[in-house]
Design a protein around this motif. Structure first.
Motif, PDB file in Angstrom:
ATOM      1  N   LEU A   1      34.339  26.406  56.822  1.00 38.38           N
ATOM      2  CA  LEU A   1      33.061  26.488  56.050  1.00 38.38           C
ATOM      3  C   LEU A   1      32.831  24.872  55.508  1.00 38.38           C
ATOM      4  CD1 LEU A   1      33.646  29.262  53.524  1.00 38.38           C
ATOM      5  CD2 LEU A   1      31.609  29.020  54.625  1.00 38.38           C
ATOM      6  N   CYS A   2      31.518  24.592  55.984  1.00 39.20           N
ATOM      7  CA  CYS A   2      31.101  23.395  55.612  1.00 39.20           C
ATOM      8  C   CYS A   2      31.104  23.284  53.956  1.00 39.20           C
ATOM      9  CB  CYS A   2      29.663  23.079  56.027  1.00 39.20           C
ATOM     10  SG  CYS A   2      29.550  22.804  57.773  1.00 39.20           S
ATOM     11  N   GLY A   3      30.993  21.885  53.450  1.00 36.06           N
ATOM     12  CA  GLY A   3      30.611  21.482  52.281  1.00 36.06           C
ATOM     13  C   GLY A   3      32.349  21.371  51.328  1.00 36.06           C
ATOM     14  N   THR A   4      33.253  22.072  51.964  1.00 35.62           N
ATOM     15  CA  THR A   4      34.411  21.909  51.414  1.00 35.62           C
ATOM     16  C   THR A   4      35.697  21.490  52.465  1.00 35.62           C
ATOM     17  OG1 THR A   4      36.300  22.896  50.110  1.00 35.62           O
ATOM     18  CG2 THR A   4      35.272  24.329  51.909  1.00 35.62           C
ATOM     19  N   ASP A   5      36.536  20.585  51.862  1.00 37.11           N
ATOM     20  CA  ASP A   5      37.595  20.086  52.680  1.00 37.11           C
ATOM     21  C   ASP A   5      38.374  21.288  53.367  1.00 37.11           C
ATOM     22  OD1 ASP A   5      36.608  17.602  52.454  1.00 37.11           O
ATOM     23  OD2 ASP A   5      38.129  16.665  51.167  1.00 37.11           O
ATOM     24  N   PHE A   6      38.648  22.189  52.403  1.00 37.28           N
ATOM     25  CA  PHE A   6      39.777  23.071  52.675  1.00 37.28           C
ATOM     26  C   PHE A   6      39.282  24.650  52.024  1.00 37.28           C
ATOM     27  CE2 PHE A   6      42.684  19.706  53.319  1.00 37.28           C
ATOM     28  CZ  PHE A   6      42.784  19.927  54.589  1.00 37.28           C
TER      29      PHE A   6
ATOM     30  N   GLY B   1      38.269  15.748  48.626  1.00 35.55           N
ATOM     31  CA  GLY B   1      39.198  14.877  48.313  1.00 35.55           C
ATOM     32  C   GLY B   1      40.177  15.501  47.537  1.00 35.55           C
ATOM     33  N   THR B   2      40.383  15.069  46.135  1.00 34.16           N
ATOM     34  CA  THR B   2      41.351  15.708  45.372  1.00 34.16           C
ATOM     35  C   THR B   2      40.406  16.319  44.524  1.00 34.16           C
ATOM     36  OG1 THR B   2      41.403  13.411  44.079  1.00 34.16           O
ATOM     37  CG2 THR B   2      43.216  14.151  45.669  1.00 34.16           C
ATOM     38  N   SER B   3      39.121  16.238  44.252  1.00 28.67           N
ATOM     39  CA  SER B   3      38.186  17.036  43.352  1.00 28.67           C
ATOM     40  C   SER B   3      37.815  18.406  43.656  1.00 28.67           C
ATOM     41  CB  SER B   3      36.958  16.086  42.735  1.00 28.67           C
ATOM     42  OG  SER B   3      37.557  14.640  42.639  1.00 28.67           O
ATOM     43  N   VAL B   4      37.505  18.964  42.734  1.00 36.29           N
ATOM     44  CA  VAL B   4      36.914  20.454  42.785  1.00 36.29           C
ATOM     45  C   VAL B   4      35.524  20.391  42.396  1.00 36.29           C
ATOM     46  CG1 VAL B   4      36.622  22.924  42.299  1.00 36.29           C
ATOM     47  CG2 VAL B   4      39.002  21.757  43.001  1.00 36.29           C
ATOM     48  N   ILE B   5      34.458  20.523  43.263  1.00 36.99           N
ATOM     49  CA  ILE B   5      33.096  20.225  42.545  1.00 36.99           C
ATOM     50  C   ILE B   5      32.161  21.793  42.981  1.00 36.99           C
ATOM     51  CG2 ILE B   5      33.162  17.788  42.738  1.00 36.99           C
ATOM     52  CD1 ILE B   5      31.627  18.286  45.630  1.00 36.99           C
TER      53      ILE B   5
ATOM     54  N   ASP C   1      23.800  26.920  50.361  1.00 42.30           N
ATOM     55  CA  ASP C   1      23.368  26.797  51.642  1.00 42.30           C
ATOM     56  C   ASP C   1      23.673  25.755  52.571  1.00 42.30           C
ATOM     57  OD1 ASP C   1      20.741  27.587  52.732  1.00 42.30           O
ATOM     58  OD2 ASP C   1      19.408  26.058  52.167  1.00 42.30           O
ATOM     59  N   GLU C   2      24.368  24.582  52.187  1.00 41.80           N
ATOM     60  CA  GLU C   2      25.154  23.517  52.855  1.00 41.80           C
ATOM     61  C   GLU C   2      26.589  24.181  53.341  1.00 41.80           C
ATOM     62  OE1 GLU C   2      27.635  19.604  51.434  1.00 41.80           O
ATOM     63  OE2 GLU C   2      25.811  20.010  50.261  1.00 41.80           O
ATOM     64  N   ALA C   3      27.056  25.024  52.722  1.00 41.16           N
ATOM     65  CA  ALA C   3      28.308  25.883  53.108  1.00 41.16           C
ATOM     66  C   ALA C   3      28.048  26.566  54.415  1.00 41.16           C
ATOM     67  CB  ALA C   3      28.876  26.479  52.085  1.00 41.16           C
ATOM     68  N   VAL C   4      26.785  27.379  54.290  1.00 39.23           N
ATOM     69  CA  VAL C   4      26.699  28.418  55.458  1.00 39.23           C
ATOM     70  C   VAL C   4      25.748  27.956  56.535  1.00 39.23           C
ATOM     71  CG1 VAL C   4      27.456  30.290  53.694  1.00 39.23           C
ATOM     72  CG2 VAL C   4      24.949  29.867  53.961  1.00 39.23           C
ATOM     73  N   ASN C   5      25.214  27.046  56.355  1.00 37.69           N
ATOM     74  CA  ASN C   5      24.074  26.792  57.638  1.00 37.69           C
ATOM     75  C   ASN C   5      24.770  26.370  58.752  1.00 37.69           C
ATOM     76  OD1 ASN C   5      21.647  27.353  56.700  1.00 37.69           O
ATOM     77  ND2 ASN C   5      21.239  25.339  55.659  1.00 37.69           N
ATOM     78  N   ASN C   6      26.074  25.582  58.781  1.00 36.79           N
ATOM     79  CA  ASN C   6      26.632  25.517  59.983  1.00 36.79           C
ATOM     80  C   ASN C   6      27.962  25.747  60.026  1.00 36.79           C
ATOM     81  OD1 ASN C   6      24.425  23.883  61.486  1.00 36.79           O
ATOM     82  ND2 ASN C   6      24.508  22.549  59.698  1.00 36.79           N
ATOM     83  N   ILE C   7      28.519  25.633  61.247  1.00 37.61           N
ATOM     84  CA  ILE C   7      30.197  26.094  61.186  1.00 37.61           C
ATOM     85  C   ILE C   7      30.688  24.663  61.179  1.00 37.61           C
ATOM     86  CG2 ILE C   7      32.017  26.465  62.635  1.00 37.61           C
ATOM     87  CD1 ILE C   7      30.198  28.692  63.970  1.00 37.61           C
ATOM     88  N   LYS C   8      31.916  24.603  60.250  1.00 40.41           N
ATOM     89  CA  LYS C   8      32.551  23.137  60.143  1.00 40.41           C
ATOM     90  C   LYS C   8      33.739  23.332  61.276  1.00 40.41           C
ATOM     91  CE  LYS C   8      35.801  22.409  57.379  1.00 40.41           C
ATOM     92  NZ  LYS C   8      36.598  22.575  56.148  1.00 40.41           N
TER      93      LYS C   8
END
Ligand code: F6P
Length: 316
Positions: free
Chosen positions: A103-108, A285-289, A294-301
């Protein structure tokens, strides 16, 4: 934060909201779930795709007098959440959960670390038997269209070759690595292959029927069998297959996943309290935001190229 709120658990994802299958979650009913794998509420591959299901959701939403919906899932589930916010203004907040980490938008995403710990353990074990029996062990792992599980599990387990969907592979190169290892007195290897990894078109060894069976069957999987057969044919080294399959999706979560899921949960509740709709919680990084759904699902990471280059250093 939301003192006195009633939390309604929706069973089996969107299906539960369509079919009105719910259960009130209390402190007592969720006590002891932290070390449990899977999802206590169940899951389904059902998303609200037509007017009838959206109508059912509206009726059940009103029946339970809901004020907000926290949607936990992967790309399909969160895309539906994005649509429910964008097209129907349902107040939703998303939480990224998939072993695929795509998922885009998140490191993990949570679930990924637990899955790669299973892969790492399997690769360690397969190294022992590969060495004793002088064999090439081909290990197939999940991940759909992205190679995160293969790359992280393979690096952590010290795999000798890692094949991912992002980089079509040449059989000749794989065999060259195995033969080189053999000539250096290491006639054993572990090859980690992602379920969607594909041979380079110039060295394709799959028939159109096999291709359909592996990649377009609805359920991915099977490349390891054909790859092992070709390795044996090209190198003369005995090859064996282990398809890790669904063991990657079960078992008690790792400490990293427990902490990440807990942080995501708290952040999601804060976002509900603040009315930050149409967002997904994310690790940067180390922060949860919060980031737009839309950013998460528009493309595959897809797998980060830098990670693959790290893996490649150790091939052979
Ligand atoms: O998306 C998670 C995942 O485990 C993929 O890695 C895998 O391809 C797929 O689910 C398997 O799905 P199913 O449970 O429908 O067979």
């Amino acid at each position: 934060m939301l003192d006195g709120a009633v939390v309604v658990g929706i069973k089996n994802g969107w299906r539960g909201l369509i079919e009105d299958d719910t259960e009130v979650l209390t402190r007592q009913s969720v006590t002891g779930i932290l070390p449990r794998g899977g999802t206590i509420l169940g899951t389904s591959r059902v998303n609200p795709e037509d007017d009838a299901s959206i109508g059912h959701i509206k009726a059940n939403w009103d029946k339970h007098n809901l004020n907000a919906l926290i949607v936990i899932g992967g790309e399909g589930t969160l895309r539906a959440a994005r649509d429910m916010w964008r097209d129907h203004q349902y107040p939703v907040v998303g939480i990224p959960k998939t072993i695929d980490n795509d998922l885009c938008g998140t490191d993990f995403t949570f679930g990924f670390d637990t899955a790669i710990s299973v892969v790492t353990d399997a690769v360690d074990r397969l190294h022992s038997t590969a060495e004793s029996h002088h064999r090439a062990m081909v290990v197939e792992v999940m991940g759909r269209h992205a190679g995160w599980i293969a790359a992280y599990g393979g690096i952590a387990g010290g795999a000798d070759v890692i094949l991912v969907p992002e980089r079509p592979f040449r059989l000749s190169k794989v065999c060259e690595i195995l033969r080189r290892r053999e000539s250096q007195g290491r006639p054993f290897s572990v090859i980690v292959v992602a379920e969607y990894a594909q041979p380079h078109p110039e060295e394709d060894f799959l028939t159109p029927e096999q291709r359909t069976e592996i990649y377009q069957h609805g359920r991915l999987g099977g490349i390891s069998f054909y790859l092992a057969r070709e390795i044996e044919r090209c190198t003369g080294i005995q090859a064996r297959v282990t398809n890790l399959g669904y063991v990657q999706r079960g078992g008690s979560p790792t400490a990293f996943d427990r902490v990440l899921a807990t942080r995501f949960g708290i952040k999601a509740v804060e976002m509900v309290a603040a009315g930050e709709w149409g967002q997904m919680v994310a690790l940067r990084g180390t922060s949860v935001i919060g980031v737009p759904l839309d950013e998460a699902v528009n493309n595959i990471k897809y797998l980060d190229d830098e990670i693959y280059r790290v893996a490649e250093v150790f091939f052979g």
